[in-house]
Write a protein that holds these residues in place. Structure first.
Motif, PDB file in Angstrom:
ATOM      1  N   ASP A 101      -0.167   7.232   2.764  1.00  0.00           N
ATOM      2  CA  ASP A 101       0.306   7.336   4.113  1.00  0.00           C
ATOM      3  C   ASP A 101       1.178   6.311   4.466  1.00  0.00           C
ATOM      4  O   ASP A 101       1.047   5.917   5.652  1.00  0.00           O
ATOM      5  CB  ASP A 101      -0.651   7.694   4.808  1.00  0.00           C
ATOM      6  CG  ASP A 101      -1.438   9.107   4.994  1.00  0.00           C
ATOM      7  OD1 ASP A 101      -0.644  10.138   4.559  1.00  0.00           O
ATOM      8  OD2 ASP A 101      -2.580   9.523   5.320  1.00  0.00           O
ATOM      9  N   ASN A 102       1.966   5.507   3.585  1.00  0.00           N
ATOM     10  CA  ASN A 102       2.838   4.784   3.914  1.00  0.00           C
ATOM     11  C   ASN A 102       3.705   4.016   3.008  1.00  0.00           C
ATOM     12  O   ASN A 102       3.394   4.083   1.568  1.00  0.00           O
ATOM     13  CB  ASN A 102       1.786   3.311   4.156  1.00  0.00           C
ATOM     14  CG  ASN A 102       2.588   2.087   4.548  1.00  0.00           C
ATOM     15  OD1 ASN A 102       3.406   1.612   3.986  1.00  0.00           O
ATOM     16  ND2 ASN A 102       2.191   1.564   5.805  1.00  0.00           N
ATOM     17  N   LEU A 103       4.968   4.328   3.151  1.00  0.00           N
ATOM     18  CA  LEU A 103       6.123   4.107   2.143  1.00  0.00           C
ATOM     19  C   LEU A 103       6.034   2.792   1.618  1.00  0.00           C
ATOM     20  O   LEU A 103       6.157   2.815   0.333  1.00  0.00           O
ATOM     21  CB  LEU A 103       7.366   4.244   2.957  1.00  0.00           C
ATOM     22  CG  LEU A 103       8.654   3.734   2.027  1.00  0.00           C
ATOM     23  CD1 LEU A 103       9.135   4.987   1.035  1.00  0.00           C
ATOM     24  CD2 LEU A 103       9.874   3.727   3.163  1.00  0.00           C
ATOM     25  N   TYR A 104       5.784   1.720   2.133  1.00  0.00           N
ATOM     26  CA  TYR A 104       5.745   0.431   1.371  1.00  0.00           C
ATOM     27  C   TYR A 104       4.672   0.314   0.731  1.00  0.00           C
ATOM     28  O   TYR A 104       4.753  -0.308  -0.394  1.00  0.00           O
ATOM     29  CB  TYR A 104       5.621  -0.566   2.680  1.00  0.00           C
ATOM     30  CG  TYR A 104       6.694  -0.248   3.863  1.00  0.00           C
ATOM     31  CD1 TYR A 104       7.840  -0.845   3.503  1.00  0.00           C
ATOM     32  CD2 TYR A 104       6.262   0.185   4.837  1.00  0.00           C
ATOM     33  CE1 TYR A 104       8.933  -0.404   4.590  1.00  0.00           C
ATOM     34  CE2 TYR A 104       7.272   0.403   5.820  1.00  0.00           C
ATOM     35  CZ  TYR A 104       8.763   0.105   5.573  1.00  0.00           C
ATOM     36  OH  TYR A 104       9.730   0.509   6.788  1.00  0.00           O
ATOM     37  N   LEU A 105       3.406   0.650   0.868  1.00  0.00           N
ATOM     38  CA  LEU A 105       2.361   0.656   0.013  1.00  0.00           C
ATOM     39  C   LEU A 105       2.366   1.847  -1.329  1.00  0.00           C
ATOM     40  O   LEU A 105       2.057   1.307  -2.448  1.00  0.00           O
ATOM     41  CB  LEU A 105       1.164   1.301   0.671  1.00  0.00           C
ATOM     42  CG  LEU A 105       0.195   0.084   1.327  1.00  0.00           C
ATOM     43  CD1 LEU A 105      -1.114   0.913   2.026  1.00  0.00           C
ATOM     44  CD2 LEU A 105       0.120  -0.941   0.636  1.00  0.00           C
ATOM     45  N   TYR A 106       3.245   2.752  -1.069  1.00  0.00           N
ATOM     46  CA  TYR A 106       3.693   3.751  -2.195  1.00  0.00           C
ATOM     47  C   TYR A 106       4.468   3.054  -2.983  1.00  0.00           C
ATOM     48  O   TYR A 106       4.271   3.020  -4.406  1.00  0.00           O
ATOM     49  CB  TYR A 106       4.261   4.797  -1.533  1.00  0.00           C
ATOM     50  CG  TYR A 106       4.631   5.840  -2.836  1.00  0.00           C
ATOM     51  CD1 TYR A 106       3.582   6.864  -3.024  1.00  0.00           C
ATOM     52  CD2 TYR A 106       5.933   5.914  -3.584  1.00  0.00           C
ATOM     53  CE1 TYR A 106       4.064   7.661  -3.977  1.00  0.00           C
ATOM     54  CE2 TYR A 106       6.347   6.873  -4.326  1.00  0.00           C
ATOM     55  CZ  TYR A 106       5.128   7.774  -4.761  1.00  0.00           C
ATOM     56  OH  TYR A 106       5.620   8.415  -5.769  1.00  0.00           O
ATOM     57  N   ILE A 107       5.743   2.488  -2.658  1.00  0.00           N
ATOM     58  CA  ILE A 107       6.458   1.565  -3.439  1.00  0.00           C
ATOM     59  C   ILE A 107       5.814   0.242  -4.165  1.00  0.00           C
ATOM     60  O   ILE A 107       6.109   0.273  -5.346  1.00  0.00           O
ATOM     61  CB  ILE A 107       7.727   0.912  -2.698  1.00  0.00           C
ATOM     62  CG1 ILE A 107       8.427   2.468  -2.314  1.00  0.00           C
ATOM     63  CG2 ILE A 107       8.509   0.078  -3.361  1.00  0.00           C
ATOM     64  CD1 ILE A 107       9.908   1.989  -1.411  1.00  0.00           C
ATOM     65  N   TYR A 108       4.869  -0.433  -3.452  1.00  0.00           N
ATOM     66  CA  TYR A 108       4.090  -1.301  -3.967  1.00  0.00           C
ATOM     67  C   TYR A 108       3.343  -0.930  -5.007  1.00  0.00           C
ATOM     68  O   TYR A 108       2.877  -1.321  -6.087  1.00  0.00           O
ATOM     69  CB  TYR A 108       3.297  -2.159  -2.914  1.00  0.00           C
ATOM     70  CG  TYR A 108       2.160  -3.028  -3.481  1.00  0.00           C
ATOM     71  CD1 TYR A 108       2.706  -4.202  -4.179  1.00  0.00           C
ATOM     72  CD2 TYR A 108       0.877  -2.752  -3.536  1.00  0.00           C
ATOM     73  CE1 TYR A 108       1.572  -5.306  -4.667  1.00  0.00           C
ATOM     74  CE2 TYR A 108      -0.107  -3.656  -4.218  1.00  0.00           C
ATOM     75  CZ  TYR A 108       0.489  -4.673  -4.595  1.00  0.00           C
ATOM     76  OH  TYR A 108      -0.462  -5.442  -5.241  1.00  0.00           O
TER      77      TYR A 108
END
Length: 163
Positions: free
Chosen positions: A76-83
């Motif tokens: 549920d977070n784009l930034y964590l997904y990319i990380y």
């Protein structure tokens, strides 16, 4: 800004102290992300992957639902997904894309204005969910925006003159 709250939730207790039913309806999902989803995802990256390199393609998101169901986390977070996919290098890519995005605001192109608004909207949406695995429309806009940013960056680098 979308990555600070999830990172803070990893080692901090960010319980919102929700008491009323109205607050639970409005903020219950955020509190669940602060207490469970985001900290558990970072802990999973730490234990099953690498805090530097992430877990790679297929190591996070919906792929884990099918192949590693015990590790499944909606993120549920784009930034964590990319990380989670690219590790620290993904954060660097997002930072460089943000710098290029700021240059869009300085130009007089209507197309760059459109992409500036689109990417800013996607960044705000990315705080609430991963627009890469979200609905098809946000995935499409995310891909088009990243293609425009990278093509603009490569054109600018070819047009620069060496002194």
């Amino acid at each position: 800004a979308g990555c600070y709250l999830p990172l803070l939730s990893y080692k901090s207790d960010l319980t919102l102290g929700i008491d009323s039913i109205e607050s639970k309806v409005l903020l219950g999902s955020l509190e669940d992300r602060l207490i469970n989803t985001w900290p558990n995802f970072i802990a999973m990256i730490d234990s099953e992957g690498s805090l530097i390199f992430g877990r790679g393609l297929g190591g996070v998101g919906s792929a884990t639902f099918y192949w590693e169901s015990a590790l499944n986390n909606p993120i549920d977070n784009l930034y964590l997904y990319i990380y989670g996919v690219f590790g620290v290098f993904g954060v660097l890519i997002l930072f460089l894309a943000s710098l290029e995005l700021l240059s869009f605001a300085k130009t007089k192109s209507h197309l760059n204005d459109l992409f500036f608004i689109l990417v800013v909207a996607l960044m705000f949406i990315g705080i609430a969910f991963s627009s890469i695995e979200g609905d098809g429309l946000t995935s499409l806009f995310f891909g088009i925006s990243m293609a425009h940013i990278s093509s603009t960056y490569s054109l600018d680098s070819r047009n620069r003159k060496v002194a």
